[in-house]
Each structure stands twice: as C-alpha cells, then as structure tokens.
Enzyme design. Structure first.
Site, PDB file in Angstrom:
ATOM      1  N   GLY A   1       0.824  -1.196   0.000  1.00  0.00           N
ATOM      2  CA  GLY A   1       0.000   0.000   0.000  1.00  0.00           C
ATOM      3  C   GLY A   1       0.854   1.239   0.000  1.00  0.00           C
TER       4      GLY A   1
ATOM      5  CG  PHE B   1       0.658   4.748   4.741  1.00  0.00           C
ATOM      6  CD1 PHE B   1       1.226   5.998   4.876  1.00  0.00           C
ATOM      7  CD2 PHE B   1      -0.704   4.659   4.550  1.00  0.00           C
ATOM      8  CE1 PHE B   1       0.459   7.147   4.835  1.00  0.00           C
ATOM      9  CE2 PHE B   1      -1.492   5.795   4.507  1.00  0.00           C
ATOM     10  CZ  PHE B   1      -0.907   7.045   4.647  1.00  0.00           C
ATOM     11  N   GLY B   2       3.334   1.164   3.047  1.00  0.00           N
ATOM     12  CA  GLY B   2       4.299   0.111   3.293  1.00  0.00           C
ATOM     13  C   GLY B   2       3.934  -1.214   2.658  1.00  0.00           C
ATOM     14  CD  GLU B   3       7.006  -5.748   0.351  1.00  0.00           C
ATOM     15  OE1 GLU B   3       6.996  -5.669  -0.884  1.00  0.00           O
ATOM     16  OE2 GLU B   3       7.993  -6.106   1.021  1.00  0.00           O
ATOM     17  CB  VAL B   4       1.644  -6.463   4.896  1.00  0.00           C
ATOM     18  CG1 VAL B   4       1.399  -7.392   6.088  1.00  0.00           C
ATOM     19  CG2 VAL B   4       1.099  -5.079   5.190  1.00  0.00           C
TER      20      VAL B   4
ATOM     21  CE  LYS C   1       1.078  -0.786   6.153  1.00  0.00           C
ATOM     22  NZ  LYS C   1      -0.314  -0.298   6.237  1.00  0.00           N
TER      23      LYS C   1
ATOM     24  CG  ASP D   1      -7.653   3.734   3.914  1.00  0.00           C
ATOM     25  OD1 ASP D   1      -8.536   3.730   3.030  1.00  0.00           O
ATOM     26  OD2 ASP D   1      -6.506   3.300   3.722  1.00  0.00           O
TER      27      ASP D   1
END
Length: 265
Positions: free
Chosen positions: A31, A33-36, A49, A144
């Site tokens: 996303g 804001f980051g990667e999970v 994350k 969100d």
C-alpha cells in the site's frame, strides 16, 4: 540517528529487537504506507508491515512514538491486534495475522454475492470497532475504511491499519501522500480537509453497498449501486442512504448504526 536510542520512555516497551523477527518472502499486501509480509516472532506467525519512513526523519519517528503509544492502548475484539514495532532500519509494525481481507472475498474470481446474514455479521463487527474508536478520548478517526482494511478470520471481521490517520496526519508524509484513504470510499467533505468521525460512517455505507451489490464502488455510480443494494435487500433500503448523506451531521453515529443492525439480524 539510531531509531532504538530515540524510543522514548512512553513507548519503548513496545519496541522489539529485529533479531527476534524473521520476515519471510511471502508478501501479504502492499500500500501507500508500506509492504506487509508474513513473519515469525518468538515462534508465532504474525504480519510484519515495513513502513515507508526515512530512517533519519526526526518528525516521522516522533510521530511514530505517539502512534505506537496510542495503538498499544487500543484493544477491542474488532480491531486488528497490535503487537509491537521493530526497526530494520525502517519501522516494522507487527500485528496478528488474519487469513484474508474482505477485498479478497468481494473481488475473488470465484466470488459469489454475500448473503444478508453475512453482510449484517461483518457490518456489525466493523461498526462495533468504529464505535470503540469514535468513543475514544480523544476520538480516533480511521480515515480509510475499505474492503482491503477489513480482515476476516475465525468468524470475525477486524479493522486493520489502525492509526494511519494520526501516524501521518501532521507530518511531511501527509502532504506527500495526499488525502486519506481510497477515494472510492471517501466522504465528500474529505476534499475540504475539514472533517469528523462521520467520514468513517460514510465509508462504511459505501462498503455495505458494495457487499450488497457485489460491485466495486465508483463515485459516478454511487446512486445506481445504492438503488441496486436496496432492491436486493429491502430491509436495508431505508437505512443505507442515511449513512451516505451529503451533510455529515445527518449521518447516524456508529452506536446508532450498531443498534439498528442488531435489530434486523
């Protein structure tokens, strides 16, 4: 700057050594804001994350500290459980692992329309989480609510990405990332930059319409989808439009929605 040395007394107890975390190659999601990714933490399988925050950003880490403090206090059956944070060197948020998201269900190639019972059960779980957040002091606005941020597992729906609004709300990152949330679910007042917790109610209304009609929300088809949802589930026909009122003050509260949903289950 070393991240761990700047962890203040308020939230340092939630900071874990990255050596205790084994981040695996399996990507669960990406996303803004980051990667999970899938991870192991002290023998438990969790979600990790990694946030897109510069390791030398004093503002970002100060804001992160406040957010970790908040998330560590938020505990509710319908909120994704926050475990802690570590640094690699970027911040890595650790949370409980859930099998899938509502997006996976709604957008699966083999998708089938959700039953009214399923829609009501998921919606009650979501609004219960929102009732808790909106009743917090100070009020926590998720900003969100979308199908990707509702996780499913164990017969329960949980709200994920807690605290994104506050984590980036007053930092330079907020100016880079633009308006909060996915525009397909966004309340009209988002464009003004001035809003209340009622934006979460609007987003939930959009999400419920999506669950009813099985079509991804589009702003230009908002009325069409709303009419279709009401036609498919008449018990929601007079209820869903209230959540999508243009004026925030005209939308029901999370508590009112929960009471209404429980009365028709």
């Amino acid at each position: 700057m070393t991240s761990n040395s700047n962890s203040n007394d308020i939230w340092k107890e939630w900071v874990y050594n990255i050596k205790d975390v084994e981040i695996q190659s399996t990507v669960l999601g990406r996303g803004a804001f980051g990667e999970v990714r899938l991870a192991k933490w002290r023998g438990a399988t969790v979600a990790a994350k990694t946030l897109h925050v510069a390791s030398d950003s004093e503002i970002a880490y100060e804001t992160l500290g406040h957010e970790v403090e908040l998330m560590s206090r938020l505990r509710h059956p319908n909120l994704l459980l926050f475990i802690g944070v570590c640094f690699d060197p970027r911040p890595v948020m650790l949370t409980e692992l859930m099998p899938c998201s509502l997006y996976d269900v709604l957008e699966s190639p083999q998708k089938t329309l959700m039953s009214l019972e399923e829609i009501l059960e998921v919606s009650v779980d979501i609004v219960s989480g929102l009732e808790y957040l909106h009743g917090h002091n100070p009020v926590v606005i998720h900003r969100d609510i979308s199908s990707k941020n509702i996780l499913l597992g164990g017969g329960r729906a949980k709200i994920a990405d807690l605290g994104q609004a506050k984590l980036f709300g007053d930092s330079a990152l907020s100016r880079q990332s633009g308006m909060p949330g996915a525009m397909a679910y966004a309340a009209p007042e988002i464009l003004t930059g001035k809003y209340t917790e009622k934006i979460d109610i609007y987003s939930l209304g959009v999400l419920m319409v999506q669950m009813c009609c099985g079509e991804y929300p589009r702003i230009d088809k908002r009325e069409e989808h709303l009419l279709k949802a009401g036609g498919m589930y008449s018990v929601l026909k007079s209820f869903l439009p209230d959540m999508l009122k243009y004026q925030p003050v005209d939308r029901p509260s999370a508590s009112e929605i929960r009471t209404k949903l429980l009365s028709i289950m």
